[in-house]
Design a protein around this motif. Structure first.
Motif, PDB file in Angstrom:
ATOM      1  N   ARG A 437       4.265   6.357   7.016  1.00  0.00           N
ATOM      2  CA  ARG A 437       2.909   6.857   6.740  1.00  0.00           C
ATOM      3  C   ARG A 437       2.384   6.471   5.351  1.00  0.00           C
ATOM      4  NH1 ARG A 437       1.795  10.892  10.520  1.00  0.00           N
ATOM      5  NH2 ARG A 437       2.933  10.342  12.403  1.00  0.00           N
ATOM      6  N   ALA A 438       3.030   5.521   4.671  1.00  0.00           N
ATOM      7  CA  ALA A 438       2.513   5.067   3.381  1.00  0.00           C
ATOM      8  C   ALA A 438       1.208   4.310   3.610  1.00  0.00           C
ATOM      9  CB  ALA A 438       3.521   4.163   2.685  1.00  0.00           C
ATOM     10  N   PRO A 439       0.184   4.512   2.774  1.00  0.00           N
ATOM     11  CA  PRO A 439      -1.090   3.809   2.975  1.00  0.00           C
ATOM     12  C   PRO A 439      -0.907   2.295   2.898  1.00  0.00           C
ATOM     13  CG  PRO A 439      -1.344   5.611   1.407  1.00  0.00           C
ATOM     14  CD  PRO A 439       0.127   5.455   1.649  1.00  0.00           C
ATOM     15  N   ALA A 440      -1.590   1.579   3.768  1.00  0.00           N
ATOM     16  CA  ALA A 440      -1.559   0.121   3.761  1.00  0.00           C
ATOM     17  C   ALA A 440      -2.554  -0.386   2.728  1.00  0.00           C
ATOM     18  CB  ALA A 440      -1.903  -0.413   5.145  1.00  0.00           C
ATOM     19  N   ARG A 441      -2.039  -1.170   1.745  1.00  0.00           N
ATOM     20  CA  ARG A 441      -2.872  -1.617   0.642  1.00  0.00           C
ATOM     21  C   ARG A 441      -2.865  -3.134   0.528  1.00  0.00           C
ATOM     22  NH1 ARG A 441      -5.103   2.219  -2.148  1.00  0.00           N
ATOM     23  NH2 ARG A 441      -4.258   4.336  -2.109  1.00  0.00           N
ATOM     24  N   CYS A 442      -3.937  -3.642  -0.053  1.00  0.00           N
ATOM     25  CA  CYS A 442      -4.136  -5.074  -0.224  1.00  0.00           C
ATOM     26  C   CYS A 442      -3.154  -5.635  -1.249  1.00  0.00           C
ATOM     27  CB  CYS A 442      -5.577  -5.333  -0.666  1.00  0.00           C
ATOM     28  SG  CYS A 442      -5.955  -7.041  -1.081  1.00  0.00           S
ATOM     29  N   ASP A 453     -12.832  -3.981  14.312  1.00  0.00           N
ATOM     30  CA  ASP A 453     -12.880  -3.858  15.768  1.00  0.00           C
ATOM     31  C   ASP A 453     -12.078  -4.945  16.460  1.00  0.00           C
ATOM     32  OD1 ASP A 453     -14.438  -1.738  15.319  1.00  0.00           O
ATOM     33  OD2 ASP A 453     -16.283  -2.566  16.153  1.00  0.00           O
ATOM     34  N   ALA A 454     -11.987  -6.153  15.869  1.00  0.00           N
ATOM     35  CA  ALA A 454     -11.262  -7.262  16.491  1.00  0.00           C
ATOM     36  C   ALA A 454      -9.776  -7.233  16.167  1.00  0.00           C
ATOM     37  CB  ALA A 454     -11.863  -8.582  16.030  1.00  0.00           C
ATOM     38  N   GLY A 455      -9.319  -6.204  15.481  1.00  0.00           N
ATOM     39  CA  GLY A 455      -7.910  -6.084  15.167  1.00  0.00           C
ATOM     40  C   GLY A 455      -7.499  -6.772  13.883  1.00  0.00           C
ATOM     41  N   VAL A 456      -8.445  -7.295  13.097  1.00  0.00           N
ATOM     42  CA  VAL A 456      -8.143  -7.993  11.856  1.00  0.00           C
ATOM     43  C   VAL A 456      -8.133  -6.980  10.718  1.00  0.00           C
ATOM     44  CG1 VAL A 456      -8.900  -9.792  10.276  1.00  0.00           C
ATOM     45  CG2 VAL A 456      -9.192 -10.084  12.738  1.00  0.00           C
ATOM     46  N   LEU A 457      -7.106  -7.073   9.859  1.00  0.00           N
ATOM     47  CA  LEU A 457      -7.051  -6.227   8.678  1.00  0.00           C
ATOM     48  C   LEU A 457      -7.840  -6.879   7.554  1.00  0.00           C
ATOM     49  CD1 LEU A 457      -3.296  -5.115   8.576  1.00  0.00           C
ATOM     50  CD2 LEU A 457      -5.275  -3.745   9.214  1.00  0.00           C
ATOM     51  N   ARG A 458      -8.608  -6.051   6.821  1.00  0.00           N
ATOM     52  CA  ARG A 458      -9.384  -6.567   5.708  1.00  0.00           C
ATOM     53  C   ARG A 458      -9.442  -5.510   4.618  1.00  0.00           C
ATOM     54  NH1 ARG A 458     -12.139 -10.992   5.556  1.00  0.00           N
ATOM     55  NH2 ARG A 458     -12.017 -11.196   7.823  1.00  0.00           N
ATOM     56  N   CYS A 459      -9.397  -5.963   3.358  1.00  0.00           N
ATOM     57  CA  CYS A 459      -9.413  -5.032   2.226  1.00  0.00           C
ATOM     58  C   CYS A 459     -10.789  -4.407   2.091  1.00  0.00           C
ATOM     59  CB  CYS A 459      -9.023  -5.764   0.941  1.00  0.00           C
ATOM     60  SG  CYS A 459      -9.090  -4.714  -0.525  1.00  0.00           S
ATOM     61  N   GLN A 464     -10.664  -9.318   1.161  1.00  0.00           N
ATOM     62  CA  GLN A 464      -9.697 -10.324   1.586  1.00  0.00           C
ATOM     63  C   GLN A 464      -9.025  -9.895   2.881  1.00  0.00           C
ATOM     64  OE1 GLN A 464      -8.097 -13.048  -0.395  1.00  0.00           O
ATOM     65  NE2 GLN A 464      -9.019 -12.785  -2.420  1.00  0.00           N
ATOM     66  N   GLY A 465      -8.749 -10.876   3.762  1.00  0.00           N
ATOM     67  CA  GLY A 465      -8.067 -10.595   5.010  1.00  0.00           C
ATOM     68  C   GLY A 465      -6.553 -10.547   4.826  1.00  0.00           C
ATOM     69  N   GLU A 466      -5.886  -9.869   5.745  1.00  0.00           N
ATOM     70  CA  GLU A 466      -4.426  -9.728   5.704  1.00  0.00           C
ATOM     71  C   GLU A 466      -3.889  -9.933   7.115  1.00  0.00           C
ATOM     72  OE1 GLU A 466      -1.176  -9.923   4.675  1.00  0.00           O
ATOM     73  OE2 GLU A 466      -1.971  -8.812   2.954  1.00  0.00           O
ATOM     74  N   SER A 467      -3.036 -10.961   7.272  1.00  0.00           N
ATOM     75  CA  SER A 467      -2.529 -11.298   8.606  1.00  0.00           C
ATOM     76  C   SER A 467      -1.042 -11.008   8.780  1.00  0.00           C
ATOM     77  CB  SER A 467      -2.789 -12.784   8.900  1.00  0.00           C
ATOM     78  OG  SER A 467      -2.162 -13.597   7.913  1.00  0.00           O
ATOM     79  N   ALA A 468      -0.297 -10.815   7.691  1.00  0.00           N
ATOM     80  CA  ALA A 468       1.160 -10.612   7.803  1.00  0.00           C
ATOM     81  C   ALA A 468       1.595  -9.443   6.912  1.00  0.00           C
ATOM     82  CB  ALA A 468       1.903 -11.886   7.429  1.00  0.00           C
ATOM     83  N   TRP A 469       1.025  -8.289   7.180  1.00  0.00           N
ATOM     84  CA  TRP A 469       1.345  -7.129   6.336  1.00  0.00           C
ATOM     85  C   TRP A 469       2.713  -6.552   6.681  1.00  0.00           C
ATOM     86  CZ3 TRP A 469       2.467  -2.030   7.335  1.00  0.00           C
ATOM     87  CH2 TRP A 469       2.433  -1.168   6.233  1.00  0.00           C
ATOM     88  N   HIS A 470       3.470  -6.154   5.635  1.00  0.00           N
ATOM     89  CA  HIS A 470       4.710  -5.399   5.775  1.00  0.00           C
ATOM     90  C   HIS A 470       4.662  -4.254   4.777  1.00  0.00           C
ATOM     91  CE1 HIS A 470       6.051  -8.975   7.924  1.00  0.00           C
ATOM     92  NE2 HIS A 470       7.072  -8.252   8.391  1.00  0.00           N
ATOM     93  N   CYS A 471       5.175  -3.101   5.195  1.00  0.00           N
ATOM     94  CA  CYS A 471       5.157  -1.929   4.331  1.00  0.00           C
ATOM     95  C   CYS A 471       6.060  -2.154   3.114  1.00  0.00           C
ATOM     96  CB  CYS A 471       5.614  -0.690   5.116  1.00  0.00           C
ATOM     97  SG  CYS A 471       5.697   0.804   4.095  1.00  0.00           S
ATOM     98  N   PRO A 472       5.571  -1.998   1.889  1.00  0.00           N
ATOM     99  CA  PRO A 472       6.432  -2.187   0.709  1.00  0.00           C
ATOM    100  C   PRO A 472       7.453  -1.064   0.522  1.00  0.00           C
ATOM    101  CG  PRO A 472       4.253  -1.438   0.054  1.00  0.00           C
ATOM    102  CD  PRO A 472       4.179  -1.697   1.530  1.00  0.00           C
ATOM    103  N   GLU A 473       7.270   0.058   1.247  1.00  0.00           N
ATOM    104  CA  GLU A 473       8.196   1.187   1.105  1.00  0.00           C
ATOM    105  C   GLU A 473       9.392   1.062   2.039  1.00  0.00           C
ATOM    106  OE1 GLU A 473       7.866   3.471  -1.170  1.00  0.00           O
ATOM    107  OE2 GLU A 473       5.939   2.686  -1.880  1.00  0.00           O
ATOM    108  N   CYS A 474       9.140   0.767   3.312  1.00  0.00           N
ATOM    109  CA  CYS A 474      10.234   0.725   4.291  1.00  0.00           C
ATOM    110  C   CYS A 474      10.370  -0.619   4.988  1.00  0.00           C
ATOM    111  CB  CYS A 474      10.054   1.822   5.337  1.00  0.00           C
ATOM    112  SG  CYS A 474       8.602   1.565   6.413  1.00  0.00           S
ATOM    113  N   GLY A 475       9.450  -1.548   4.765  1.00  0.00           N
ATOM    114  CA  GLY A 475       9.541  -2.867   5.353  1.00  0.00           C
ATOM    115  C   GLY A 475       9.004  -2.985   6.757  1.00  0.00           C
ATOM    116  N   SER A 476       8.525  -1.917   7.361  1.00  0.00           N
ATOM    117  CA  SER A 476       8.042  -1.964   8.738  1.00  0.00           C
ATOM    118  C   SER A 476       6.743  -2.761   8.822  1.00  0.00           C
ATOM    119  CB  SER A 476       7.805  -0.546   9.265  1.00  0.00           C
ATOM    120  OG  SER A 476       7.172  -0.583  10.524  1.00  0.00           O
ATOM    121  N   PRO A 477       6.597  -3.597   9.867  1.00  0.00           N
ATOM    122  CA  PRO A 477       5.339  -4.333  10.037  1.00  0.00           C
ATOM    123  C   PRO A 477       4.317  -3.589  10.890  1.00  0.00           C
ATOM    124  CG  PRO A 477       6.947  -5.157  11.591  1.00  0.00           C
ATOM    125  CD  PRO A 477       7.627  -4.044  10.823  1.00  0.00           C
TER     126      PRO A 477
END
Length: 715
Positions: A437-442, A453-459, A464-477
């Motif tokens: 549950r850690a916030p996803a950050r740019c 709506d199209a499923g794309v992450l953006r800051c 800026q767009g984000e296509s390969a995010w991984h959680c910096p706390e636990c590593g989960s994608p």
């Protein structure tokens, strides 16, 4: 010669030097010729009171005063106090050379006074035009405007922009109806449900000035009760003013007043009416044809004759805070009017703000509350469930509902509509790690990531767009939406309850009412429609999202929004049930369970008093470029007990969103400092900030500095 001077020079020989200097100065001023107003090109002046004092429409603080103009004879009849005029203003306004002006352009203003002489020593420019002979700025309204400007460190011209609506010539030409005689005093009606409620209505009808903070019982009867308070005031021969958050609520009160008093007794002042109709209604109020007003925020300045009652509904709603300078709050303006006009005051709502609790705690107002037995009969049953208590069956998991919430919705749909409140609008905004549950950050600016709506992450900050995010706390994608918007929630509930119609109400499309037949109504806070005969149940989702906001008012605001939705549900004895998805031990949640908003507000007030937070203290925000903020704070003469907090960086306005007042332009870095003073020093703080801002404006400083008294967001 000595006998002529008599008590002048001879009588002053033995006086102290200070007194002698004062006498000589007074003699010198008495011998100076008074300025005689002249106009250009030898135009004749008005035979009586040839000097007009004008408030020009220049919202800059160093010009926040009146200016003297000569009144030509041809404008004498129309140039009366309160009318709109046009005058020449600018460089060379008072200089004449070869019968012609130098510089200056025509601007609008208000004529506030006619005088026989001017304090200005040179020749005066003439009024260029009387825009309309209709006097729209009376003495009482001008006094209120000046009081608001002083309280919020703003200019009189800026407040006048809020107080007097734009002119419509066609509306001015239409005569207003003749005023109706006072109606008979109404009976107390459902006010008997409250302790001292009947006495409050009787006092208004008798011409009294009671002041009360009213915790209304849940249900739709608040509009009828407010209408009775207005009718009782009108019966005493006085006027009444009621300010509500939005046009939908104003329409409900308009219907209640019409049903109680009939047509022609009150005016409805809302933006929905359009500028001409609204100005025509405003003129009817100013001319005394109508003695009662119901309206939204701008109606707080309505010039009601013989004002006997000012009332405000739901003072915690953001809509009561003006967006334009100097950004006054309707509650504070009505408090100023209650003091200025010595009239009754009523602050009502289903919930209770800390400011309302302070009015009761200081003894300025009395509480209007119902007994606990009456509250229990009128309120629905409130049940709590933690966010981690997920549903066990497939339908509940698909609907993102805990088991208790899903079962309550299923049971409620057997008897009527079910309200589902979600914290935000949209499809799936801020994202968080699905595992920890850690916030996803740019990765570029640490801004919050937003799911499109199209499923794309953006800051949400830098875009800026984000296509390969991984959680910096636990590593989960894997990601989950921190707050699921109204549209996404409606889709999920539609899949869980396929045979039930789903309606949505939010910013793009707000429903006013819904039928009493079974349906799921998904709404954002404040947009909940009223259901015929009330909702059978309500689900308040993602409560932790509202409680977790980094804001001083997070708990108070969450409770207000929850109670606003729960008040639309049927009483417990009629089967009404509310489920709130939030940590059950938190104070706002427990206040909702007990239906005790006043107790919650008093505890919040006590804590803020210990910490020195508003409204116990007074606070101002100073925002702008870092160098400008530092220069401003270095030059302002703050009260001795003032404390400066910060400065800290101001978050930039997200790309694609409108820029808020006091927010930095795109690409710029701004700071904000908070100035806090103890009780009793608020007026001194406002005066000091206004004086410093005026001096800075007069110097022609390029960098903008925003000053706001009582900022709403000081988290």
């Amino acid at each position: 010669m000595s006998s002529e001077n008599g008590s002048g020079a001879g009588g002053a020989e033995g006086a102290p030097p200070e007194q002698l200097a004062l006498i000589r100065e007074s003699v010198r001023k008495a011998k100076e010729p008074r300025a005689k107003p002249r106009t250009w090109r030898g135009a004749a002046l008005a035979p009586r009171l040839p000097v007009a004092r004008v408030l020009v429409d220049k919202g800059v603080l160093h010009l926040d005063r009146t200016f003297d103009y000569a009144v030509p004879a041809e404008l004498d009849a129309d140039a009366q106090p309160g009318v709109r005029v046009r005058v020449r203003f600018g460089a060379g306004r008072h200089r004449v050379r070869e019968g012609r002006r130098e510089g200056g352009g025509l601007i609008d203003g208000f004529l506030v006074e006619r005088r026989a002489e001017s304090d200005y020593s040179g020749p005066l420019a003439a009024l260029a035009q009387v825009v309309s002979p209709e006097p729209v700025l009376g003495e009482e309204l001008l006094a209120l405007v000046r009081a608001v400007a002083d309280r919020y460190a703003g200019s009189v011209a800026d407040v006048l922009q809020l107080a007097v609506p734009p002119r419509s010539a066609r509306a001015e030409r239409r005569p207003s109806p003749e005023p109706l005689p006072p109606p008979p005093a109404p009976d107390a009606g459902s006010w008997t449900r409250y302790e001292h409620g009947a006495a409050f209505i009787e006092s208004l009808a008798a011409g009294g000035t009671p002041r009360a903070v009213w915790n209304a019982l849940p249900g739709p009867r608040w509009s009828e009760e407010t209408a009775r308070a207005v009718a009782a005031t009108l019966a005493s021969g006085r006027g009444a003013l009621v300010v509500v958050p939005d046009g939908r609520i104003a329409a409900r009160l308009d219907t209640a007043l019409t049903g109680l008093l009939g047509e022609g007794r009150h005016a409805l002042l809302t933006a929905d009416a359009g500028p001409e109709k609204r100005y025509r209604q405003w003129l009817a109020v100013r001319r005394g044809s109508v003695r009662a007003v119901v309206g939204t925020r701008a109606a707080m300045f309505a010039p009601v004759r013989d004002l006997g009652l000012v009332a405000l509904w739901d003072d915690g709603d953001d809509s009561h805070s003006e967006l334009h300078a100097p950004q006054p709050h309707a509650r504070e303006v009505l408090l100023l009017r209650a003091a200025q006009d010595r009239c009754a005051f009523l602050l009502g709502g289903w919930s209770c703000t800390v400011e309302a609790a302070q009015l009761v705690e200081t003894g300025w107002a009395r509480p209007l509350v119902a007994a606990r037995e009456q509250v229990r009969r009128a309120a629905p049953l409130v049940r709590t469930v933690g966010d981690g208590d997920l549903a066990r069956d497939e339908a509940a998991r698909a609907a993102r509902l805990p088991s208790l919430a899903w079962q309550t919705a299923r049971e409620g749909l057997r008897h009527g509509p079910v309200l589902v409140q979600v914290p935000r609008r949209g499809y799936a905004p801020r994202m968080a790690c699905a595992q920890c549950r850690a916030p996803a950050r740019c990765r570029h600016c640490a801004g919050p990531l937003q799911g499109q709506d199209a499923g794309v992450l953006r800051c949400d900050w830098c875009g800026q767009g984000e296509s390969a995010w991984h959680c910096p706390e636990c590593g989960s994608p894997r990601l989950r939406a921190q707050v699921i918007g109204a549209r996404r929630t409606a889709e999920e509930l539609g899949r869980a309850f396929p045979a039930v119609p789903v309606r949505t109400s939010g910013r793009e499309h707000v429903l006013d009412t819904v039928p009493g037949t079974p349906a799921l109504v998904v709404s954002t806070p404040g947009a909940e429609p009223v259901a015929e005969d009330g909702y059978a149940a309500a689900l308040l989702l993602d409560g932790w999202a509202m409680l977790g906001r980094p804001d001083l008012r997070a708990g108070e605001d969450a409770l207000r929004r929850w109670i606003g939705a729960a008040a639309l549900v049927r009483p417990q004895e009629a089967g009404g049930t509310v489920v709130v998805v939030a940590e059950p031990t938190l104070r706002p949640v427990q206040a909702l369970v007990r239906w005790d908003p006043a107790g919650h507000a008093l505890r919040e007030l006590s804590e803020r008093a210990e910490l020195g937070f508003p409204p116990v203290s007074r606070m101002a925000a100073v925002t702008g470029p870092p160098e400008a903020v530092a220069d401003f704070l270095g030059g302002v003469a703050l009260p001795p007990a003032a404390e400066i907090l910060g400065p800290v960086p101001v978050p930039a306005t997200p790309a694609g969103r409108p820029r808020r007042p006091g927010a930095p332009p795109p690409g710029e870095h701004w700071d904000r400092a908070l100035v806090r003073v103890p009780p009793g020093s608020g007026s001194a703080l406002a005066a000091a900030l206004k004086s410093a801002q005026a001096a800075r404006t007069a110097r022609g400083s390029d960098a903008a500095v925003w000053v706001r008294i009582d900022p709403p967001d000081i988290g």
